[in-house]
Design a protein around this motif. Structure first.
Motif: not given
Length: 109
Positions: A1-7, A25-28, A36-41, A71-74
């Motif tokens: 199973m995979t985990f998705v961390t949403k920030l 994002r650069n560190m990741l 995935k992201g960053p997405h601007t709201e 928003r950012l997803e790992i």
């Protein structure tokens, strides 16, 4: 199973928000995490009434400010996501972390 961390990041200071999200994002990317992201709201305009005393009564006017969100997803990389959860962020940036468990197609419990 995979985990998705949403920030989800929110701040009234757009520069601090962008610096925080881009730094993360650069560190990741350096650590090889799938991100995935960053997405601007759309920004949100907030209005707060000002009172001259604690008791109900007339207001002095309103204080308004703008709140910016990203928003950012790992995906996967649980150890990196855990590390992000323990990071210190600037006081001006509010961070929400949500972890979602993704099951492979056809998986039965």
């Amino acid at each position: 199973m995979t985990f998705v961390t949403k920030l989800r990041f929110q701040s009234g200071d757009r520069n601090a928000l962008d610096d925080t999200v881009e730094g993360l994002r650069n560190m990741l990317e350096r650590k090889g995490a799938e991100c995935k992201g960053p997405h601007t709201e759309p920004s949100e305009h907030v209005r707060v009434p000002l009172h001259d005393r604690l008791a109900p009564g007339t207001t002095l006017g309103e204080w308004s400010y703008e709140v910016f969100s990203r928003r950012l997803e790992i995906h996967g990389n649980d150890h990196i996501a855990r590390e992000v959860g323990h990071m210190e962020f600037p006081d001006s940036v509010h961070v929400e972390i949500e972890v979602e468990q993704k099951k492979p197609l056809g998986y039965r419990n």
